[in-house]
Design a protein around this motif. Structure first.
Motif, PDB file in Angstrom:
ATOM      1  N   GLN A   1       3.167  14.159  -9.328  1.00 52.73           N
ATOM      2  CA  GLN A   1       3.889  15.427  -9.219  1.00 52.73           C
ATOM      3  C   GLN A   1       4.788  15.684 -10.429  1.00 52.73           C
ATOM      4  OE1 GLN A   1       5.866  14.797  -5.455  1.00 52.73           O
ATOM      5  NE2 GLN A   1       4.212  15.760  -4.294  1.00 52.73           N
ATOM      6  N   GLY A   2       4.796  14.751 -11.360  1.00 54.80           N
ATOM      7  CA  GLY A   2       5.611  14.921 -12.560  1.00 54.80           C
ATOM      8  C   GLY A   2       7.092  14.694 -12.337  1.00 54.80           C
ATOM      9  N   LYS A   3       7.433  14.043 -11.234  1.00 61.04           N
ATOM     10  CA  LYS A   3       8.843  13.778 -10.937  1.00 61.04           C
ATOM     11  C   LYS A   3       9.229  12.422 -11.543  1.00 61.04           C
ATOM     12  CE  LYS A   3       8.673  16.416  -6.605  1.00 61.04           C
ATOM     13  NZ  LYS A   3       8.839  16.372  -5.121  1.00 61.04           N
ATOM     14  N   THR A   4       9.296  12.412 -12.853  1.00 59.18           N
ATOM     15  CA  THR A   4       9.466  11.144 -13.570  1.00 59.18           C
ATOM     16  C   THR A   4      10.760  10.430 -13.211  1.00 59.18           C
ATOM     17  OG1 THR A   4       8.182  12.049 -15.411  1.00 59.18           O
ATOM     18  CG2 THR A   4       9.479  10.073 -15.839  1.00 59.18           C
ATOM     19  N   ASP A   5      11.869  11.168 -13.156  1.00 62.59           N
ATOM     20  CA  ASP A   5      13.154  10.541 -12.839  1.00 62.59           C
ATOM     21  C   ASP A   5      13.142   9.949 -11.429  1.00 62.59           C
ATOM     22  OD1 ASP A   5      14.095  11.225 -15.321  1.00 62.59           O
ATOM     23  OD2 ASP A   5      15.194  12.992 -14.647  1.00 62.59           O
TER      24      ASP A   5
ATOM     25  N   PHE B   1       0.833  -1.199   0.000  1.00 60.13           N
ATOM     26  CA  PHE B   1       0.000   0.000   0.000  1.00 60.13           C
ATOM     27  C   PHE B   1       0.868   1.251   0.000  1.00 60.13           C
ATOM     28  CE2 PHE B   1      -1.845   3.408   2.589  1.00 60.13           C
ATOM     29  CZ  PHE B   1      -2.989   3.700   1.870  1.00 60.13           C
ATOM     30  N   VAL B   2       1.830   1.308   0.906  1.00 58.11           N
ATOM     31  CA  VAL B   2       2.687   2.496   1.032  1.00 58.11           C
ATOM     32  C   VAL B   2       3.556   2.661  -0.210  1.00 58.11           C
ATOM     33  CG1 VAL B   2       4.546   3.579   2.352  1.00 58.11           C
ATOM     34  CG2 VAL B   2       2.682   2.413   3.549  1.00 58.11           C
ATOM     35  N   GLN B   3       4.127   1.572  -0.694  1.00 56.67           N
ATOM     36  CA  GLN B   3       4.993   1.659  -1.873  1.00 56.67           C
ATOM     37  C   GLN B   3       4.225   2.126  -3.102  1.00 56.67           C
ATOM     38  OE1 GLN B   3       6.571  -2.344  -1.841  1.00 56.67           O
ATOM     39  NE2 GLN B   3       8.425  -1.725  -0.761  1.00 56.67           N
ATOM     40  N   SER B   4       3.037   1.600  -3.303  1.00 55.06           N
ATOM     41  CA  SER B   4       2.245   1.997  -4.472  1.00 55.06           C
ATOM     42  C   SER B   4       1.826   3.463  -4.385  1.00 55.06           C
ATOM     43  CB  SER B   4       1.020   1.095  -4.627  1.00 55.06           C
ATOM     44  OG  SER B   4       0.158   1.216  -3.519  1.00 55.06           O
ATOM     45  N   ARG B   5       1.457   3.916  -3.168  1.00 54.61           N
ATOM     46  CA  ARG B   5       1.072   5.319  -2.995  1.00 54.61           C
ATOM     47  C   ARG B   5       2.271   6.248  -3.144  1.00 54.61           C
ATOM     48  NH1 ARG B   5      -2.839   2.603  -2.992  1.00 54.61           N
ATOM     49  NH2 ARG B   5      -4.883   3.042  -2.061  1.00 54.61           N
ATOM     50  N   ASN B   6       3.410   5.821  -2.637  1.00 55.25           N
ATOM     51  CA  ASN B   6       4.636   6.609  -2.802  1.00 55.25           C
ATOM     52  C   ASN B   6       4.937   6.821  -4.284  1.00 55.25           C
ATOM     53  OD1 ASN B   6       5.907   7.665  -0.571  1.00 55.25           O
ATOM     54  ND2 ASN B   6       6.953   5.773  -0.026  1.00 55.25           N
ATOM     55  N   ALA B   7       4.849   5.724  -5.039  1.00 57.54           N
ATOM     56  CA  ALA B   7       5.119   5.797  -6.476  1.00 57.54           C
ATOM     57  C   ALA B   7       4.114   6.709  -7.177  1.00 57.54           C
ATOM     58  CB  ALA B   7       5.081   4.397  -7.077  1.00 57.54           C
ATOM     59  N   GLN B   8       2.841   6.562  -6.818  1.00 59.63           N
ATOM     60  CA  GLN B   8       1.799   7.361  -7.448  1.00 59.63           C
ATOM     61  C   GLN B   8       1.984   8.841  -7.161  1.00 59.63           C
ATOM     62  OE1 GLN B   8      -0.667   6.040  -9.501  1.00 59.63           O
ATOM     63  NE2 GLN B   8      -0.867   8.196 -10.023  1.00 59.63           N
ATOM     64  N   LEU B   9       2.408   9.161  -5.938  1.00 60.96           N
ATOM     65  CA  LEU B   9       2.620  10.563  -5.558  1.00 60.96           C
ATOM     66  C   LEU B   9       3.719  11.194  -6.410  1.00 60.96           C
ATOM     67  CD1 LEU B   9       1.627  12.685  -3.514  1.00 60.96           C
ATOM     68  CD2 LEU B   9       3.502  11.979  -2.016  1.00 60.96           C
ATOM     69  N   LEU B  10       4.806  10.477  -6.587  1.00 61.29           N
ATOM     70  CA  LEU B  10       5.905  10.990  -7.405  1.00 61.29           C
ATOM     71  C   LEU B  10       5.467  11.188  -8.854  1.00 61.29           C
ATOM     72  CD1 LEU B  10       8.822   8.785  -6.033  1.00 61.29           C
ATOM     73  CD2 LEU B  10       8.601  11.268  -5.754  1.00 61.29           C
ATOM     74  N   LYS B  11       4.711  10.237  -9.357  1.00 58.89           N
ATOM     75  CA  LYS B  11       4.257  10.340 -10.747  1.00 58.89           C
ATOM     76  C   LYS B  11       3.277  11.485 -10.922  1.00 58.89           C
ATOM     77  CE  LYS B  11       2.819   7.471 -14.638  1.00 58.89           C
ATOM     78  NZ  LYS B  11       2.309   6.147 -15.077  1.00 58.89           N
TER      79      LYS B  11
END
Length: 231
Positions: free
Chosen positions: A50-54, A38-48
């Motif tokens: 925000q447009g922080k692709t790298d 849950f935390v890992q998927s949400r962390n990834a989604q938050l970065l995406k």
């Protein structure tokens, strides 16, 4: 970790990066598998989002590296592939080459590299070998079974097209080419038959190819059974 996960979730819903960054490590500390995913998927989604692709890409790769055989590694490899599929074949080539080098015995890494070779580089034979390895590692990997069969099936269809244009060739050359077509169909057959076993309700993926295969290799009774099914 459960309380931290709840606070992290609230921060995610509020798009509060500061809270997410603060509580993600606490939520992951000693977390069970569901909480960790849950935390890992949400962390990834938050970065995406925000447009922080790298940073998003680096985060996904770090999770993959931490547990290459885990379900999140499989999901994150697939997410990277889906993203790169909107970019260029060269980027997919680089990513899949990296994954297969780092994780040669990972079923998803083999599948992703097979996808690049078969569908981006038109190297169906090489793609089939990697789909086959992915299937051997994970025998219920339905997509790997389908794509392995499809690689041989596509080669057979392409070869059959060549045969239809061989009017100026000798009969011996035509006979040889037709034998190659049948051999490729025979190589495809067990994968589509296995797919039928694994996904009997997903007939759109196996019925048509099996019908074509059985007709071309002279399996009349099996072809009739499939035709009756299709009707």
């Amino acid at each position: 970790s459960q309380l931290a996960a709840m606070i992290f979730s609230a921060g995610f819903d509020a798009k509060n990066t500061e809270i997410c960054n603060k509580y993600a490590p606490l939520a992951l500390d000693g977390a069970d598998e569901n909480t960790r995913q849950f935390v890992q998927s949400r962390n990834a989604q938050l970065l995406k989002d925000q447009g922080k692709t790298d940073e998003w890409m680096a985060y996904l790769k770090s999770v993959i590296a931490a547990e290459p055989s885990g379900s999140m590694a499989e999901l994150f490899m697939q997410q990277i592939m889906a993203y790169l599929d909107t970019k260029s074949a060269a980027e997919i080539d680089a990513f899949t080459a990296e994954m297969i080098k780092l994780y040669p015995d990972n079923h998803t890494a083999n599948y992703c590299r097979g996808y690049y070779l078969a569908y981006k580089a038109d190297q169906f034979e090489q793609g089939a070998e990697l789909f086959k390895k992915a299937y051997e590692i994970k025998p219920d990997y339905v997509d790997a079974v389908y794509n392995c069969g499809y690689c041989y099936y596509k080669k057979a269809i392409n070869k059959a097209s060549e045969v239809s244009g061989m009017k100026q060739k000798t009969q011996a050359a035509v006979n040889k080419a037709e034998a190659e077509v049948k051999d490729l169909f025979r190589q495809a057959m067990p994968y589509f038959e296995r797919l039928r076993e694994l996904s009997p309700d997903d007939s759109d993926r196996w019925a048509g190819p099996l019908n074509t295969i059985y007709k071309n290799i002279g399996e009349k009774e099996k072809a009739q059974e499939i035709q009756a099914y299709l009707q």
